[in-house]
Structures are given as structure tokens and as C-alpha cells.
Design an enzyme around this catalytic site. Structure first.
Site, short mmCIF file in Angstrom:
data_model
loop_
_atom_site.label_atom_id
_atom_site.label_comp_id
_atom_site.label_asym_id
_atom_site.label_seq_id
_atom_site.Cartn_x
_atom_site.Cartn_y
_atom_site.Cartn_z
N ARG A 59 7.32 0.55 -26.78
CA ARG A 59 7.15 -0.88 -26.52
C ARG A 59 8.48 -1.48 -26.04
NH1 ARG A 59 3.28 -2.87 -31.51
NH2 ARG A 59 4.15 -1.11 -32.65
N PHE A 106 4.51 -0.77 -38.82
CA PHE A 106 5.48 -1.86 -38.68
C PHE A 106 4.97 -3.14 -39.39
CE2 PHE A 106 6.43 -5.27 -35.31
CZ PHE A 106 7.56 -5.74 -35.96
N LYS A 145 -11.89 4.64 -32.60
CA LYS A 145 -12.48 4.82 -33.93
C LYS A 145 -11.84 3.88 -34.96
CE LYS A 145 -13.64 9.13 -35.20
NZ LYS A 145 -13.51 10.62 -35.35
N THR A 179 0.50 6.85 -36.44
CA THR A 179 1.59 6.21 -35.69
C THR A 179 2.64 5.60 -36.62
OG1 THR A 179 0.50 4.06 -35.53
CG2 THR A 179 0.05 5.64 -33.77
N GLY A 180 2.35 5.52 -37.90
CA GLY A 180 3.29 4.95 -38.86
C GLY A 180 4.10 6.04 -39.55
N ASP A 228 -3.16 4.53 -45.18
CA ASP A 228 -2.66 4.91 -43.85
C ASP A 228 -2.86 6.41 -43.69
OD1 ASP A 228 -0.34 3.17 -42.01
OD2 ASP A 228 -0.73 5.25 -41.49
N TYR A 237 -8.10 0.30 -26.26
CA TYR A 237 -7.53 -0.62 -27.24
C TYR A 237 -8.22 -1.98 -27.16
CZ TYR A 237 -3.69 -3.13 -29.68
OH TYR A 237 -2.93 -3.88 -30.54
N ASN A 260 -15.98 0.18 -41.64
CA ASN A 260 -15.75 0.65 -43.02
C ASN A 260 -15.01 -0.40 -43.85
OD1 ASN A 260 -17.04 3.13 -42.67
ND2 ASN A 260 -15.19 4.09 -41.85
#
Ligand code: NAD
Ligand code: UDP
Length: 319
Positions: free
Chosen positions: A191, A11, A96, A35-36, A31, A150, A104
């Protein structure tokens, strides 16, 4: 600048790609689509200012061309366990992305002597005991709680970002993002805005968790992206809250959605599906953003919902 954006198919990442391309930059999008969605960047295919790597940021990142800036936005972001893409259901991937992914991407910024911007979150304040939340509030987070995967990953990410700044002089920035909404939100990620707006457009009652007295403030995505880009162009290294300071209860939020959409089905109060402590009050103190960046949100909630409706209608096949 040539800018690496992780989470580019999400998003916020996809809107940042659009804005920074419009500002004249070139983008390296990254990506792994956990989740995208490729749909969010499909319009950039063939654009010579955009290249894309499908890659998990938890693994070593190699970018052959010179990178001038790195924006690390890759992370699951929804707290609703009813959704398969919620961080509750991706706990290790979330930790992660926040820990190894931040390491990274900081490594890329150090190697390329690039500026760096970390997407942090209001969740680092946990269930706050101080209200509104300013950047000097240290937060109230339970490291063994369900939200910890999170919250603690983002807290670690902030600490690591400042460690790279202090030890390696990496030119870092940290944005603490408060609840944001708009087109390209995943309608199924659980959400508040996608859940409730979808229900309203389908003429269903809106599911408010608990008694709906818990508060949030909702920022339209264009305002948020404007604030993030101002921070990127600034020299501010300490965290900056970006969010809309207009606070309301979730009950009021649901009523506004019903008013704007003309939904007559009302509200139904249901137990909190998240089975974790729901932060009871949240509102950003945006004094730092106002004074350091000259930033102020411009879009009212009603206007922002109107701007979001066409996207949701088209996804629902109602357009
Ligand atoms: P999103 O789920 O739409 O986007 C996140 C993107 O990151 C997705 O495209 C996902 O596939 C990708 N991703 C996740 N893990 C990855 C990995 N290991 N490797 C590569 N890609 C990976 O969520 P969003 O709302 O756009 O959130 C973006 C960032 O902003 C996140 O870091 C989130 O924590 C932060 N944030 C968002 C909000 C908000 O209200 N939207 C609030 C606070 C913080
Ligand atoms: N919420 C709700 N009904 C829903 C989804 C969310 O009442 O269908 C509430 C939730 O309990 C929380 C607020 O809306 O108080 C914001 O939830 P969201 O998942 O958007 O993000 P959070 O701010 O909790 O990270």
C-alpha cells in the site's frame, strides 16, 4: 461487552483490540494470519481480557461464551499485486472472507443477539464518478475487473448485513473505511504509505505510480478507531464513511513523506504496478459521521507520519 473481532491480528483489528480493552471490554480475537501477524497481538498474550482463536472465518464459527458484539474485519486489504498478501494474489480467499466470512459472523451475531459491525471500504465506490463520495452514491465498479474480488465481496457483505438487519432484526452497523495508515501496517503489503515511507527511511526515491495526479485522503489509525468505536456504540444501521477528508494527489503525498523524513532522494514515476484501473479521485464526504457520531479526524498527515516512523524504523532495524 464481550466482543468478537475477526482480523484481530491485522493492522486495524489489533488497534481495535487495544482500544476496546482500554474501554473495559473483553475481546475474543480471531485470525488465520493470512495477511496479519502474531506480532501485532503479541503484547496481549497473558492479558485476561483477551482470548485468541486461530480460525478461518470462511468456515463455521463456534464461540462458547456469550458474545455481545461482533466486529468483522477479516479480509485481505492491499491492492498491490507485487505483494504476496494483496487481494489480487488471494482472490478466492478475499471473496470467501467477504462473503462466507460475513455470513458466518452474522450468524454468530444472530445466535448471540449481539450487535454487529462490518468493515466495508471506500472501494465499494470503485472509480467514482461523483466527488466527494457520500454514502448515497452507489459506485462505479466493474464486476469483471481485477479489483472486483475485493470490491464486489464488500458490496455483497454490505447487502447481506442489511438483509440480516431487515429480516432477522440483527443490530447491525456498516463502516466504509477510507485509506488509513499507522503503526502495525505490514511494510511489505504494497500500500502507498508503507511502500513510500519505507523507501524514504532507506533514503531511496519514492515510487509514484503513473503521473501521481490520482488523489486520496489518508486517515491516521487512532482517528479511524475512534470513529469506528463511536459507530459501534451508536444505533446507526445505514453505512457511514469514516476517513480523512483532506484530499491530495499521490505526488503531494510523496512530497510530504520526503519532507517529514528529510529524504533527499526525490520521486521516481513508474508504471502502476497494479495493472488495474486505479481510482482517480477519492475523498470521503463525512457529513454523516460528523452529525450522527460527532466525529472529526484530529491528526494531521504530518503528525500521523511522525507517529508512524518509530514503528517502521524498528521494523527496518534503524531504531
Ligand atoms: P490487514 O491485512 O492488516 O488485516 C486483515 C486481517 O484479517 C489479517 O490479520 C488477516 O490475517 C485476517 N484475515 C483475512 N482473511 C481471514 C480469514 N479468512 N479468516 C481469518 N482471518 C482472516 O488489513 P487491515 O488494513 O487491517 O484491514 C482490516 C479490514 O478493514 C479489512 O476488512 C479491510 O477490507 C478493511 N479496510 C481497511 C482499510 C485500510 O486503509 N486499512 C481501508 C478500507 C477497508
Ligand atoms: N501508489 C503509488 N506508489 C506506491 C504505492 C501506491 O503511487 O508505491 C499509489 C497508488 O497508485 C494509488 C495510491 O497510491 O493511487 C493509494 O494506493 P494504496 O495501494 O495505498 O490503496 P488504494 O487507495 O489504491 O486502495
Amino acid at each position: 461487552m464481550n466482543i468478537l473481532i475477526t482480523g484481530a491480528a491485522g493492522f486495524l483489528g489489533s488497534h481495535l483490540c487495544d482500544k476496546l480493552i482500554a474501554d473495559g471490554h473483553t475481546i475474543v480475537g480471531m485470525d488465520n494470519f493470512i495477511t496479519g501477524s502474531p506480532d501485532n497481538i503479541a503484547h496481549l498474550a497473558g492479558n485476561d481480557k483477551f482470548v485468541f482463536y486461530k480460525h478461518d472465518v470462511s468456515n463455521y464459527i463456534f464461540i462458547p461464551n456469550k458474545v455481545d458484539a461482533v466486529l468483522h474485519f477479516a479480509s485481505p486489504a492491499s491492492p498491490n499485486p507485487q505483494s504476496p498478501v494483496a487481494y489480487f494474489n488471494l482472490p478466492i480467499q478475499t471473496m470467501k472472507a467477504g462473503a462466507l466470512g460475513t455470513h458466518n459472523t452474522l450468524g454468530v451475531a444472530k445466535a448471540h443477539q449481539a450487535r454487529y459491525l462490518l468493515a466495508s471500504t471506500s472501494e465499494i465506490y470503485g472509480d467514482p464518478t461523483v466527488h466527494p463520495q457520500s454514502e448515497d452514491y452507489a459506485g462505479n465498479v466493474d464486476p469483471a475487473g481485477l479489483r472486483a474480488v475485493y470490491d464486489e465481496a464488500k458490496r455483497f457483505a454490505e447487502a447481506l448485513t442489511l438483509a440480516y438487519h431487515r429480516q432477522h432484526n440483527v443490530d447491525t452497523r456498516i463502516v466504509r473505511i477510507f485509506n488509513t495508515y499507522g503503526p502495525r501496517m505490514d511494510m511489505e503489503d504494497g500500500r502507498a504509505l508503507p511502500n513510500l515511507l519505507k523507501q524514504a527511511l532507506l533514503g531511496q526515491p519514492l515510487t509514484v505510480y503513473g503521473d501521481g495526479a490520482q488523489t486520496r485522503s489518508f486517515c491516521y489509525v487512532d482517528d479511524l478507531v475512534d470513529g469506528i468505536v463511536r459507530l459501534l456504540y451508536s444505533d446507526e444501521h445505514m453505512p457511514v464513511n469514516i476517513g480523512n477528508p483532506v484530499e491530495m494527489s499521490i505526488k503531494e503525498f510523496a512530497e510530504i513523506i520526503n519532507n517529514v523524513t528529510g529524504n533527499k532522494a526525490g520521486i521516481t514515476y513508474v508504471p502502476d504496478a497494479r495493472s488495474a484501473r486505479d481510482p482517480q479521485r477519492r475523498r470521503p464526504d463525512i457529513t454523516r459521521a460528523r452529525t450522527l457520531l460527532g466525529w472529526e479526524p484530529q491528526v494531521s498527515l504530518e503528525e500521523g507520519i511522525e507517529k508512524t516512523i518509530p514503528y517502521f524504523k524498528s521494523k527496518l532495524g534503524l531504531a
